[in-house]
Design a protein around this motif. Structure first.
Motif, PDB file in Angstrom:
ATOM      1  N   LYS A 106     -28.129   9.869  -1.730  1.00 18.35           N
ATOM      2  CA  LYS A 106     -27.126  10.657  -1.000  1.00 18.35           C
ATOM      3  C   LYS A 106     -27.246  12.116  -1.434  1.00 18.35           C
ATOM      4  CE  LYS A 106     -23.864   6.828  -0.497  1.00 18.35           C
ATOM      5  NZ  LYS A 106     -23.977   6.668   0.949  1.00 18.35           N
ATOM      6  N   MET A 107     -27.739  12.952  -0.527  1.00 19.91           N
ATOM      7  CA  MET A 107     -28.065  14.324  -0.894  1.00 19.91           C
ATOM      8  C   MET A 107     -26.831  15.155  -1.235  1.00 19.91           C
ATOM      9  SD  MET A 107     -31.238  14.132  -0.963  1.00 19.91           S
ATOM     10  CE  MET A 107     -31.537  15.848  -1.367  1.00 19.91           C
ATOM     11  N   TYR A 108     -25.703  14.860  -0.612  1.00 22.10           N
ATOM     12  CA  TYR A 108     -24.520  15.684  -0.853  1.00 22.10           C
ATOM     13  C   TYR A 108     -23.940  15.495  -2.248  1.00 22.10           C
ATOM     14  CZ  TYR A 108     -21.307  11.703  -0.138  1.00 22.10           C
ATOM     15  OH  TYR A 108     -20.611  10.517  -0.253  1.00 22.10           O
ATOM     16  N   ASP A 308     -25.128  18.750  10.062  1.00 25.02           N
ATOM     17  CA  ASP A 308     -26.150  18.261   9.149  1.00 25.02           C
ATOM     18  C   ASP A 308     -25.502  17.692   7.902  1.00 25.02           C
ATOM     19  OD1 ASP A 308     -28.375  19.104  10.715  1.00 25.02           O
ATOM     20  OD2 ASP A 308     -27.999  21.163  10.062  1.00 25.02           O
ATOM     21  N   GLY A 309     -26.225  16.808   7.264  1.00 24.19           N
ATOM     22  CA  GLY A 309     -25.749  16.286   5.992  1.00 24.19           C
ATOM     23  C   GLY A 309     -25.346  14.841   6.046  1.00 24.19           C
ATOM     24  N   ASP A 310     -25.769  14.074   5.041  1.00 26.02           N
ATOM     25  CA  ASP A 310     -25.469  12.646   5.034  1.00 26.02           C
ATOM     26  C   ASP A 310     -24.017  12.351   4.696  1.00 26.02           C
ATOM     27  OD1 ASP A 310     -25.753  13.473   2.437  1.00 26.02           O
ATOM     28  OD2 ASP A 310     -27.283  12.014   1.886  1.00 26.02           O
ATOM     29  N   HIS A 311     -23.227  13.390   4.386  1.00 25.91           N
ATOM     30  CA  HIS A 311     -21.803  13.135   4.165  1.00 25.91           C
ATOM     31  C   HIS A 311     -21.112  12.702   5.455  1.00 25.91           C
ATOM     32  CE1 HIS A 311     -22.391  17.447   4.923  1.00 25.91           C
ATOM     33  NE2 HIS A 311     -21.200  17.461   5.513  1.00 25.91           N
ATOM     34  N   TRP A 312     -21.669  13.025   6.616  1.00 23.22           N
ATOM     35  CA  TRP A 312     -21.101  12.569   7.878  1.00 23.22           C
ATOM     36  C   TRP A 312     -21.338  11.079   8.082  1.00 23.22           C
ATOM     37  CZ3 TRP A 312     -18.505  15.013  12.041  1.00 23.22           C
ATOM     38  CH2 TRP A 312     -18.187  16.359  11.812  1.00 23.22           C
ATOM     39  N   ALA A 319     -17.250  12.997   0.438  1.00 17.80           N
ATOM     40  CA  ALA A 319     -17.871  13.072   1.764  1.00 17.80           C
ATOM     41  C   ALA A 319     -16.852  13.488   2.815  1.00 17.80           C
ATOM     42  CB  ALA A 319     -18.489  11.722   2.129  1.00 17.80           C
ATOM     43  N   LYS A 322     -15.990  17.142   2.675  1.00 14.61           N
ATOM     44  CA  LYS A 322     -17.072  17.970   3.209  1.00 14.61           C
ATOM     45  C   LYS A 322     -17.075  17.952   4.736  1.00 14.61           C
ATOM     46  CE  LYS A 322     -20.244  17.889  -0.737  1.00 14.61           C
ATOM     47  NZ  LYS A 322     -20.426  19.352  -0.816  1.00 14.61           N
ATOM     48  N   ASP A 326     -16.590  21.162   7.232  1.00 12.86           N
ATOM     49  CA  ASP A 326     -17.493  21.434   8.341  1.00 12.86           C
ATOM     50  C   ASP A 326     -16.726  21.673   9.635  1.00 12.86           C
ATOM     51  OD1 ASP A 326     -19.697  21.170   6.693  1.00 12.86           O
ATOM     52  OD2 ASP A 326     -20.250  19.169   7.423  1.00 12.86           O
TER      53      ASP A 326
END
Length: 333
Positions: A106-108, A308-312, A319, A322, A326
């Protein structure tokens, strides 16, 4: 002795020790940590130190949300919690190893977990027990009941105490409190929940003039096609249950697959587009370059946003905050 034989011996030894420990703790009354919650979260990872006021007595015997008995011989320090890393970080805890899709974790969360090794769930399948055992966890948290049906629980419980949630992401407040209780971090859990609650309330006030009476939909692209994100978890939950967007009837109908043919039926004033790690480029292009897409009111009104972003696509207090940030940046600017 080969590595595989050695790991097998470790698993066998762990099973024997677990059996003896459970026997020693048989006089301890079982607890239930499946209580309900109230919402909030962030935190920095500073190891697994526990607040002394939160420390229960050990050995501790309790039941998970599926009714399985879990025995904790001592305070857990090395946690394996695939798909629950967000909650650990919110409580100030670093897992011993983190979940990865096979290409990346998970990048975030990597500002906190960049030094934590990852373990691959190739094709969505959990790693074999030997791979997990190599990290020597003393508590395993499984985020939904599918792990029981698939047989993963039966394998993992032999190497370490294993707690299974029914569906941690569908009742996030409760699962944060449960994890806090399990780790002796109840104080941190309450603070995280309060922080989250305040974040939501502030955003709702700021966004209300922009979204009151408006419907929202989220479209996800990946290598298999185009899909709606439902409203019962992840970013779909944030938009409707937390921020106050109305749900689209099309999305709520139960069908998650989207086609160009069905696109004209989409009743959404705001549309958010998520390309899953760039795997859905072809499908995204087909959609956004189509005549039917360009004719939609949301598109003509400038109310479609690529996010963008895997938090979505993740569940967790961090998550969700974030996602909220956004949305504020896109709509309330």
């Amino acid at each position: 002795m080969t590595k595989k034989t050695s790991l097998a011996l470790m698993l066998t030894t762990t099973m024997l020790v677990a059996g003896l420990t459970a026997g020693c703790g048989s006089n301890t009354s079982s607890e239930s940590v499946t209580q309900k919650v109230d919402s909030s979260a962030t935190g920095s990872v500073e190891g697994s130190a526990k607040s002394s006021s939160d420390q229960p007595a050990y050995p501790r015997v309790l039941k998970d949300e599926m009714g399985n008995e879990v025995t904790l011989p001592a305070a857990p320090a090395k946690i394996f919690a695939p798909n629950l890393e967000d909650t650990l970080v919110a409580l100030g805890v670093a897992p011993v190893v983190q979940w990865s899709t096979g290409s990346r974790p998970k990048m975030y969360l990597q500002d906190k977990l960049k030094d934590v090794p990852s373990i691959t769930f190739a094709g969505g399948l959990p790693p074999e027990p030997e791979a997990v055992m190599a990290h020597e966890p003393d508590l395993i948290l499984l985020h939904n009941a599918n792990h029981i049906e698939s047989g993963v629980y039966d394998k993992y419980k032999m190497m370490a105490p294993t707690y299974v949630f029914k569906q941690a992401n569908s009742d996030l407040e409760s699962s944060v409190r449960v994890v806090g209780d399990l780790l002796g971090k109840s104080t941190e859990a309450e603070k995280a929940l309060q922080t989250y609650k305040e974040h939501v309330e502030s955003a709702k006030k700021e966004l209300a003039p922009h979204i009151q009476g408006k419907k929202a939909a989220i479209i996800r692209f990946n290598g298999r096609g185009m899909f709606f994100i439902k409203y019962d978890f992840f970013s779909g939950y944030v938009l409707t249950k937390e921020l106050g967007f109305l749900p689209s009837q099309v999305v709520s109908s139960g069908e998650i697959h989207l086609s160009l043919e069905s696109l004209p039926d989409l009743d959404a004033d705001y549309i958010f587009l998520i390309n899953d790690a760039g795997t859905g480029d072809a499908f995204e292009k087909d959609l956004t370059e189509s005549a039917v897409w360009k004719s939609m009111e949301a598109v003509k009104n400038g109310r479609t946003f690529k996010v963008d972003g895997d938090h979505w696509l993740s569940g967790g207090l961090i998550a969700h905050m974030k996602v909220i940030d956004d949305v504020k940046g896109l709509i309330a600017k």
